[in-house]
Every structure is written in C-alpha cells, then in structure tokens.
Design a protein around this motif. Structure first.
Motif, PDB file in Angstrom:
ATOM      1  N   GLN A 241     -16.537  12.497  13.373  1.00 32.55           N
ATOM      2  CA  GLN A 241     -15.481  13.214  12.656  1.00 32.55           C
ATOM      3  C   GLN A 241     -15.441  12.741  11.206  1.00 32.55           C
ATOM      4  OE1 GLN A 241     -13.105  15.555  11.340  1.00 32.55           O
ATOM      5  NE2 GLN A 241     -13.078  15.759  13.589  1.00 32.55           N
TER       6      GLN A 241
ATOM      7  N   ASP B 154     -13.357  13.805   8.729  1.00 35.53           N
ATOM      8  CA  ASP B 154     -12.000  13.653   8.188  1.00 35.53           C
ATOM      9  C   ASP B 154     -11.391  12.387   8.801  1.00 35.53           C
ATOM     10  OD1 ASP B 154      -9.355  13.775   7.446  1.00 35.53           O
ATOM     11  OD2 ASP B 154      -9.208  15.952   7.681  1.00 35.53           O
TER      12      ASP B 154
ATOM     13  N   ALA C 282      -5.631  11.314  15.502  1.00 34.89           N
ATOM     14  CA  ALA C 282      -6.012  11.578  16.896  1.00 34.89           C
ATOM     15  C   ALA C 282      -5.950  10.296  17.727  1.00 34.89           C
ATOM     16  CB  ALA C 282      -7.423  12.182  16.939  1.00 34.89           C
TER      17      ALA C 282
ATOM     18  N   LEU D 188      -7.723  12.640   9.962  1.00 32.51           N
ATOM     19  CA  LEU D 188      -7.607  13.385  11.219  1.00 32.51           C
ATOM     20  C   LEU D 188      -8.023  12.497  12.394  1.00 32.51           C
ATOM     21  CD1 LEU D 188      -7.078  16.020  12.754  1.00 32.51           C
ATOM     22  CD2 LEU D 188      -9.439  16.698  12.267  1.00 32.51           C
ATOM     23  N   ARG D 189      -9.073  11.726  12.188  1.00 33.60           N
ATOM     24  CA  ARG D 189      -9.527  10.826  13.248  1.00 33.60           C
ATOM     25  C   ARG D 189      -8.451   9.772  13.561  1.00 33.60           C
ATOM     26  NH1 ARG D 189     -14.429   6.390  12.980  1.00 33.60           N
ATOM     27  NH2 ARG D 189     -14.564   6.007  15.234  1.00 33.60           N
TER      28      ARG D 189
ATOM     29  N   GLN E  41     -12.601  14.982  20.572  1.00 34.30           N
ATOM     30  CA  GLN E  41     -13.418  15.498  19.460  1.00 34.30           C
ATOM     31  C   GLN E  41     -12.958  14.897  18.125  1.00 34.30           C
ATOM     32  OE1 GLN E  41     -13.913  19.805  19.411  1.00 34.30           O
ATOM     33  NE2 GLN E  41     -13.531  19.893  21.630  1.00 34.30           N
ATOM     34  N   PHE E  42     -11.634  14.896  17.923  1.00 40.49           N
ATOM     35  CA  PHE E  42     -11.114  14.441  16.628  1.00 40.49           C
ATOM     36  C   PHE E  42     -11.267  12.924  16.443  1.00 40.49           C
ATOM     37  CE2 PHE E  42      -7.976  18.229  16.697  1.00 40.49           C
ATOM     38  CZ  PHE E  42      -8.991  19.068  16.254  1.00 40.49           C
ATOM     39  N   SER E  43     -11.306  12.189  17.556  1.00 44.72           N
ATOM     40  CA  SER E  43     -11.410  10.727  17.449  1.00 44.72           C
ATOM     41  C   SER E  43     -12.854  10.243  17.467  1.00 44.72           C
ATOM     42  CB  SER E  43     -10.645  10.059  18.596  1.00 44.72           C
ATOM     43  OG  SER E  43     -11.210  10.425  19.848  1.00 44.72           O
ATOM     44  N   ASP E  44     -13.789  11.154  17.585  1.00 40.76           N
ATOM     45  CA  ASP E  44     -15.200  10.769  17.641  1.00 40.76           C
ATOM     46  C   ASP E  44     -15.659  10.206  16.298  1.00 40.76           C
ATOM     47  OD1 ASP E  44     -18.327  11.700  17.466  1.00 40.76           O
ATOM     48  OD2 ASP E  44     -17.715  11.171  19.500  1.00 40.76           O
ATOM     49  N   SER E  45     -16.624   9.313  16.344  1.00 38.51           N
ATOM     50  CA  SER E  45     -17.124   8.685  15.112  1.00 38.51           C
ATOM     51  C   SER E  45     -17.778   9.703  14.178  1.00 38.51           C
ATOM     52  CB  SER E  45     -18.114   7.578  15.458  1.00 38.51           C
ATOM     53  OG  SER E  45     -19.191   8.094  16.229  1.00 38.51           O
TER      54      SER E  45
END
Length: 909
Positions: A29, A31, A38, A34-35, A23-27
């Motif tokens: 995201q 922030d 992750a 945060l990405r 979820q955090f590394s998704d495009s």
C-alpha cells in the motif's frame, strides 16, 4: 455499542481473504496514512469488550500475522520517522489487545519466538546510541553453557583488575565540594560489591568531565558505566562515544530541535508499547516456557573484553524517558515474580573448577548481574516513580533468589543501598523500601548475613543517601531518640536489658510517631499539637466489652449483601478463631462455624474462597483444642454442627480449586476430630463415607497441585484417627491405591512427598489391611524410590532429595510393622532391587539433620534407632518362618546399618 458489534456482519469484508483492511494494511500500500488507519482499525477490532463475543480464531490469526509482519518490517525511505512510529504503535496495540482478550494462546514455538524477537527489537527502537539487529525468531534455550575462559583464570584476571583499580584510587588525592560525588557516594557505590569497584571509579572520573556540559544528564552518562567494556582504552572510547552523542544533540537549530524532540517522544511511545505488549505476553504463557528465553531479556555478567548484551536492564539504565525505564522494570518484575523454582538451581557458593560453566553457575552469574545493575540504577535514578519500580523489582529478586546457595554479600549491598531510602521524601519510595527490607528479613532458612545486618547500629547507612535520595526525617530522626541505641542512656531510669533491633524500633516509631506531610523534608521539631497514631493491639488486650463489640460486628457483617464486605468479614473470622482467648470458647467457635458455613454457600466465588480458608483455620483449632483441652471440648461441641460442617466441606470439595484446596483441608481435620460415638452414629455413617470418597477422588483428580497436596495431607490426617475402621472399611483399599498411584507417577514432587508421608502414618499393621494391600503399598514405594529422579521438569529436582528421605522413612516404617505373611514378597523385592534400595537408604542414613514436609526434624540418632527397631522386629518374625523366606530381610538391613556405621567412623577419623 462496541466497534465489534457494529462490524460483525462485515467482518468477512474487512478481514476475509480479500478484506479491505488486509488490502489497505499490506506493505504494498503506497498511501502510508491509509495503511496506518487500516492497522489502527484492525487493532480496535481486537479490543475485548465485556459482554460481547470476541473475534473468531481465523480473524484473530489474520490480525496477528498482519501486526507481526508490520513489526518485522523496516522503515522505507518514503515513510517519515513519526509516521513509522505511529504504525508500529498501532500494531503493538493490536497484539496487546489480542493477548489481553485471553483468547490468544502463544503455544507454537515459532509464533512465540517471532513475537518476542520483534518485541525485543521495538523495545530499543530509537534508543540513543544503540542499534541492534534481531533474528526473525528467538528460540528457547538455556543460558550460555560455555565460557571461553576457565573459572580459575577468570577469577585471577578479575582480581588483578580490582587490585589495579584499588591502586589508582589510593593515588587520587583530589577533594570535591559538597553536593558533588564525594565520600558519601563513594561509600554507597562501593557497597555494590567488588565486581563494580572499577565501574564506580570510572563513573566518578567520567562525571567530572561532563558536569559542566550543557547536555549533561546524570543518568545517561553515569549509567553508560554499567555497559563499559573492560580494556585499556575503555575510558577514552566511552568518553568519545558520549562526546559524539552530546555534540550531535547540540548542533541543530531550535526548529530542528522541536522536530527531534517530537520524534524522540514518538520513539519512546513505541518502546513503551513494546514493553506493555511484552508484559501481556508474560501473562499469557507459562513461566516454564518463558524462562527458556531468560537469556534474551535478563542480563548476564559479560566476559572480560566482551560487550554487555542488551537486556531489559539496558533500558532501565540508559533510556532517557523515566516512564520507559519504569515500564522495563515492571516487565522485569513480572519475569522475576514466581521464579523461585527456576532460580533455585543457581549456585556459586563453591568454586567450580571445570572446563565449562555449569547451568547453575550461569544462573547465579545472572542473579549477581541483576543485583549490580539494579543497584546502579538505584543510585542514579531521579524520578520517584521509577525509583519505586526499581525497589519493587529488587524486592521481587530478593524474594526469589536462593541466597543460601550463593556467595554471601549480595544482601549486604542491597541492605546498605536501600537504608537511606526509608527517609525519602516520596511516600511510595519509603513504602517500597520497607517492603524490600521485609523481603530480606523474611528469607527462609535465616542466613548469618541477615542476622549480622539486623545487628548493625541504627544510624548505619542512613546518612549516605546519595544524590538522588532527599531526606525527610524531621520525625524520622526522632525514632532514634524514642528508642535509644545500645550504650546510650534511656530517658527513663530503668533500661531494658536487651533491645529490639533497629529495624523493629524503626517500624514501631513509624506506627506510634505523629503523622506528617508526606513531602515534608524540613528540620523543624514536632509541633506540640500533633495527634499520635494508635499502635496496633492484639484482641486479648482489649477490654471484654470491646472484644464483644468486635465479634458482634464481624458476625453481623458476615450477612452483608455486599460480597466484598462479606468476604472480608469471613476472612477476619478466620483470623479471630486463631486467637487463643477465643478458640477455647466453645460458643464463639460454634457462632463462627455457623457464620462461615453461611458464607460457604454464597453465590460469589470470592466469598466462598475466603470462607473455605476460614473453615480450614477453624478446623485446625479443633485439632489443637482436642490435643490441649482433651475430651471436654469434644463433648461440648455440638454433634449437629459437626455433621453440618462435614456435609458443607464435602460439598465445597467439588467447587472451584480456590475453594476446594481449603475444603479438603477442613475435611481431613474434621475426620480426625471425630470420636468413636460419632462414627457409630447412623446419622454420621453416610456422611463420613461421602467425605472420605471426596478426598480420594480429589487425590486422583486433575486439579491443581495445591489441591492435590492438601488432599494427600487430609488423608494423612484421616489415618491419624484410631476410631476410624482403617484397614477394614471398603474405602481403605481405594485410599491406599490413590496415594500409591500419586507417589509413583505425580509430576509434582511435593505432592509425591505428601502422599509418601500419608502412607507412613498408620501406627498398626492392621491398619494397612490384608497382605496383598500391604505388599502393593511396599511395591509402590520401592518404584517411587527408583523413579525419584525421573522428571520432565528440571525444577522438580530441587525436591528429589526430600522425596527420597520421605520414601525411605516410609519403607523402614513398613518393615517395623510387617508380619510373617508380608516377608516373602518383601524378600523377593530385595532380591530384585536390593542394590538400588541399599544405596538410597545409605544416602538417607548419612544425610544428616533434615526437616520433612511436616516440619519435624529427623536426626542421625533417630534414623539409626528406627532402623534398629525394624531389624529387631524382623528378627523375631523370621524365626517363625524357619528359613522359608528367600532372603532374610533383617540380615539385609543389618548389612546396611554396618556399612553406615563404618562410613561414619571413617568420616570422623
């Protein structure tokens, strides 16, 4: 404790379908920090830790797709350049960890093509003055097959361009100061060949314009020439493009300059990360798959008026970071390493006047362009570390390129350009330069070009060091004094009638002259108190007590508990056994054999591999002693030790491939060495049977081709022993069936060649067994001859002619031994396949002098003699049949011989 160990219970929550890291590394995201965190965490999870379980396949696939999508994405306006670079770095680090873990296999074309596409894109990320668009997937394909211009017009247009360049050079009368690009550099660059004369002139003209610029970087501006399009306005357009870059670099304030410098540093790290990742990818895929993408990463000569395609050499020539340039050269070296078979198809020695460019010519063009670009990089490079990588890359290229199929001149340019670097102030540059010279003189089938280079005067080229090659020779000049040149008087009154070439004298001087500081470049004479290094000596030159000391130490070290020491000692014994003064000493051979057998049972695979290699060498010497010393050596050699060697080698033949390849080699020698009284001895009988069965099973196995090649070679050695019951023993049929299967169907042509050779070794008809067995061997060879061009791997075509030669020799050998019961089947085969066999045999007869796999030459007279011998033998046999055979084989062979003689007479006329 590793990250993976701590996180394993939580992997479903982190990398599952709704995992936090996904979820955090998704495009989507928002922030960005945060990405990035992750992605970094995900990359850390992909690290391989010794002794710890690796990620499951499902998690590896999820991580790979996440990293890939990040690398495929473009920077959005809400993300600053440095953060985006860090995001790319983490994704590249993750993919590299997956590849280095050894579990990620890039098998699917789309998966590999997608990865290579993004890696190529990231290799050029932020490279000044360059922006490329890459497709989402690179597909494997050969180099471009078609050229818009015909080869004839291409050569004419290039020749015209060179003549115009030469005219302009003659009109220039300007003089330069010392230290500028003067005559020395002009001579160096001219050595890169006629194809680069034009670029050299433009380089010097351009440098005059940029030498006074505050941002003049010799590398950046000089090497733009390598990618300069050919045309009327190429100089002005090239200069204007440089001017735009340099002006933009000088118009920002100090604060802006700091930001720009930081951004360039991060961009360079992305490029370095992409190259490091590509290097790991190269190690994870087969070379035959990698070479399908050759044209995407290796330069090819551009057509006139066409821009140069971007490649690894673009980075090596134009990247401002020395570390990045070195990384690109490391990758290129990895691609070139082991490319001999792929490059062997290259050919431009003959002019190809066709409407299309053959694949062989395209590969040859790529090889020439590699030479040109690497030599340009060599001239302009200032970093010693990168310079070392350039020279190593050249050495890899020289070791793998088929110069006997290329127009001469390439090696001369490399030779003349590298000679000054043996005087370089950096020791690594000097070492790599000597390695490159060694690669040139080690080229197989010695070329006239190399012979001429070795005859050059010692001073040729040593003074033309160019701007980037400082001298260090306060002692290097001394080697010319120590070993005078031809025509010069020696210090002693007795001149030798002939001298070794300058390269040998240089190497000797490096060994025997005093050591000096590796960075010393002063012109001072030798200090009087220098200590000379000892020159290498052969074991025979040592005094007897010294020899005994060396041997005693080695035999003792062979029992070391340190596996590295033990492996080195085992290998050293394998070298010692080759010395003639030792191999004839039965006691030393026995002591060495016992020591090697001890190491052959070691728990370390490395020790066992070295011991097996040494055992192979030792058994080679047994055969040499048997042939040179006669029965006396065989009678002195211990029967018990021989039996022990047979059993150990048989056991080692079931070990790993690195051990097995030399173990089967040793078995072949030992079985060849056996005497009649050994074979009749009940203690030997079972061991001999097991040894032969081990060879047969190895031939039929799925082991590496090197192992199977050695096994075929070993069976051929077995067939040479007249004391063995070949043709009568039960294992005879199994051995012949194994070799017959290999000669028909093995994918590797060199293994087929060795099996055909083994089938042609028995010297008596009785050795081939009953008629049924003899006819099966004949049939297998005929099928193998017809399938000698059938292969899925185009690299094997290189050996198809040698395979046909060996099969034809085997067929003629069988005909010279055939008996009357064999002829009906042979005549039937000729009735069905006579035309094809005739064509191949005629080709074999006229193919001239060749060297077979055993290193023995067979010339035209020997082939004619063998064919005539077979005809005479068959004539006598056919008289006994009184016309019962459907086809008279002797008449068939006489027809082949007549056609061959007539063709030879026409050729001479």
């Amino acid at each position: 404790m590793s990250v993976l160990c701590l996180s394993k219970p939580y992997l479903p929550d982190l990398l599952g379908k709704a995992g936090l890291l996904l979820q955090f590394s998704d495009s989507a995201q928002l922030d960005v920090e945060l990405r990035r965190a992750a992605v970094r965490s995900m990359a850390n999870l992909c690290l391989s830790v010794p002794g710890q379980p690796y990620l499951d396949e499902s998690y590896r696939s999820v991580c790979f797709q996440t990293f890939l999508s990040i690398l495929q994405s473009s920077k959005t306006s809400d993300v600053d350049d440095i953060t985006f670079c860090m995001l790319l770095q983490n994704a590249l680090k993750g993919i590299q960890s997956l590849l280095n873990g050894g579990k990620m296999k890039l098998m699917q074309t789309d998966q590999l093509g997608s990865l290579l596409a993004v890696l190529k894109k990231c290799m050029f990320h932020g490279l000044p003055g360059l922006s490329i668009e890459m497709p989402p997937v690179l597909y494997p394909a050969p180099l471009p097959q078609y050229d818009k211009r015909s080869p004839v017009k291409q050569e004419q247009s290039e020749l015209a361009a060179f003549k115009q360049t030469g005219n302009r050079r003659k009109k220039s009368k300007g003089k330069q100061k010392k230290g500028e690009f003067g005559e020395d550099t002009k001579d160096d660059l001219a050595d890169t060949g006629n194809e680069s004369i034009h670029e050299t002139d433009m380089l010097k003209l351009h440098l005059r314009d940029v030498q006074n610029s505050p941002c003049s970087d010799l590398r950046t501006h000089a090497l733009d020439v390598a990618y300069m399009p050919t045309g009327k306005d190429h100089l002005s357009s090239h200069y204007n493009s440089w001017k735009r870059i340099s002006s933009s670099e000088s118009e920002y304030s100090d604060a802006e300059g700091g930001i720009q410098s930081k951004m360039r540093s991060y961009q360079a790290k992305v490029r370095q990360g992409a190259l490091a990742c590509f290097l790991s990818a190269i190690k994870s895929i087969e070379k035959r798959v990698l070479y399908g993408y050759w044209s995407a990463f290796v330069p090819d000569a551009p057509g006139i008026g066409s821009p140069q395609s971007v490649s690894l050499m673009t980075i090596a020539l134009k990247d401002p970071s020395p570390k990045t340039r070195a990384c690109s050269l490391q990758v290129l070296s990895a691609i070139l390493e082991g490319s001999k078979q792929f490059l062997s198809v290259a050919e431009d020695a003959n002019d190809h006047k066709r409407a299309f460019t053959p694949f062989s010519v395209t590969i040859a063009s790529s090889i020439r362009e590699l030479h040109r670009c690497l030599l340009l990089a060599l001239v302009a490079e200032s970093s010693s570390q990168t310079l070392t990588q350039i020279i190593k890359c050249l050495a890899n290229l020289v070791s793998n390129a088929p110069y006997n199929r290329l127009k001469p001149g390439l090696l001369t340019r490399v030779w003349n350009q590298i000679k000054p670097y043996i005087c370089h102030k950096d020791v690594n540059v000097r070492v790599s330069s000597l390695t490159l010279l060694g690669a040139i003189v080690s080229i197989q089938a010695p070329l006239p070009e190399v012979q001429l280079l070795l005859q050059q005067p010692s001073s040729s080229g040593l003074s033309n060091s160019g701007t980037g090659t400082p001298h260090r020779f306060n002692s290097s000049e001394q080697w010319r004094k120590t070993f005078p040149l031809e025509g010069e008087p020696a210090d002693n009154p007795g001149n030798m009638p002939s001298e070794p070439c300058w390269l040998i004298r240089l190497c000797i001087s490096i060994i025997v002259l005093p050591r000096e500081d590796s960075c010393s470049d002063s012109d001072a004479n030798f200090p009087s108190g220098c200590v000379y290094e000892p020159s290498p000596v052969r074991l025979e030159s040592l005094q007897n007590d010294r020899q005994i000391l060396c041997i005693t130490l080695l035999l003792g070290l062979n029992h070391s508990e340190n596996p590295l020491v033990k492996a080195a000692a085992a290998r050293a014994l394998g070298v010692y056994i080759l010395f003639s003064c030792l191999r004839q000493d039965v006691m030393f051979v026995a002591d060495t054999a016992n020591a090697i057998l001890n190491s052959l049972h070691d728990k370390s695979p490395n020790v066992r591999a070295k011991a097996a290699w040494s055992l192979g060498n030792l058994t080679d010497t047994l055969i040499v002693n048997m042939e040179t010393m006669g029965q006396s050596f065989q009678e002195e050699f211990s029967d018990l030790l021989l039996l022990k060697m047979l059993r150990s080698a048989t056991e080692a033949s079931k070990d790993k491939d690195k051990v097995k390849s030399n173990a089967v080699r040793a078995l072949g020698n030992l079985l060849h060495f056996l005497q009649p009284y050994h074979i009749t001895n009940p203690r030997f009988r079972e061991t001999i049977e097991e040894s032969i069965q081990a060879l047969i099973s190895t031939v039929q196995s799925e082991a590496t081709m090197k192992v199977r090649w050695n096994a075929c070679y070993a069976l051929g050695n077995v067939f040479k022993n007249p004391a063995l019951p070949l043709g009568e023993a039960p294992w005879t049929t199994q051995a012949y069936n194994a070799l017959s299967s290999v000669v028909k169907s093995c994918k590797n042509f060199k293994v087929r060649i060795k099996s055909a050779m083994a089938l042609s070794i028995p010297s008596k008809r009785e050795c081939y067994g009953p008629t049924e067995q003899f006819c099966q061997i004949w049939s297998a060879l005929v099928v193998a001859l017809q399938k000698s061009e059938d292969t899925e791997d185009f690299l094997e075509f290189k050996y198809s002619a040698s395979l046909r030669t060996q099969i034809c020799q085997a067929l003629i050998h069988l005909l010279s031994l055939a008996k009357n019961t064999d002829l009906p089947f042979i005549s039937e085969t000729i009735t069905e396949n006579g035309d094809a066999i005739k064509a191949y045999v005629l080709q074999y007869m006229k193919s001239g002098v060749e060297e077979n796999e055993a290193g023995m030459h067979t010339n035209l007279c020997e082939r004619e003699k063998a064919l005539k011998g077979a005809i005479e033998h068959l004539c006598g046999i056919e008289k006994q049949l009184e016309g019962k055979a459907r086809v008279r084989v002797s008449v068939y062979l006489e027809d082949i011989l007549t056609n061959h003689v007539n063709a030879a007479e026409l050729t001479e006329a």
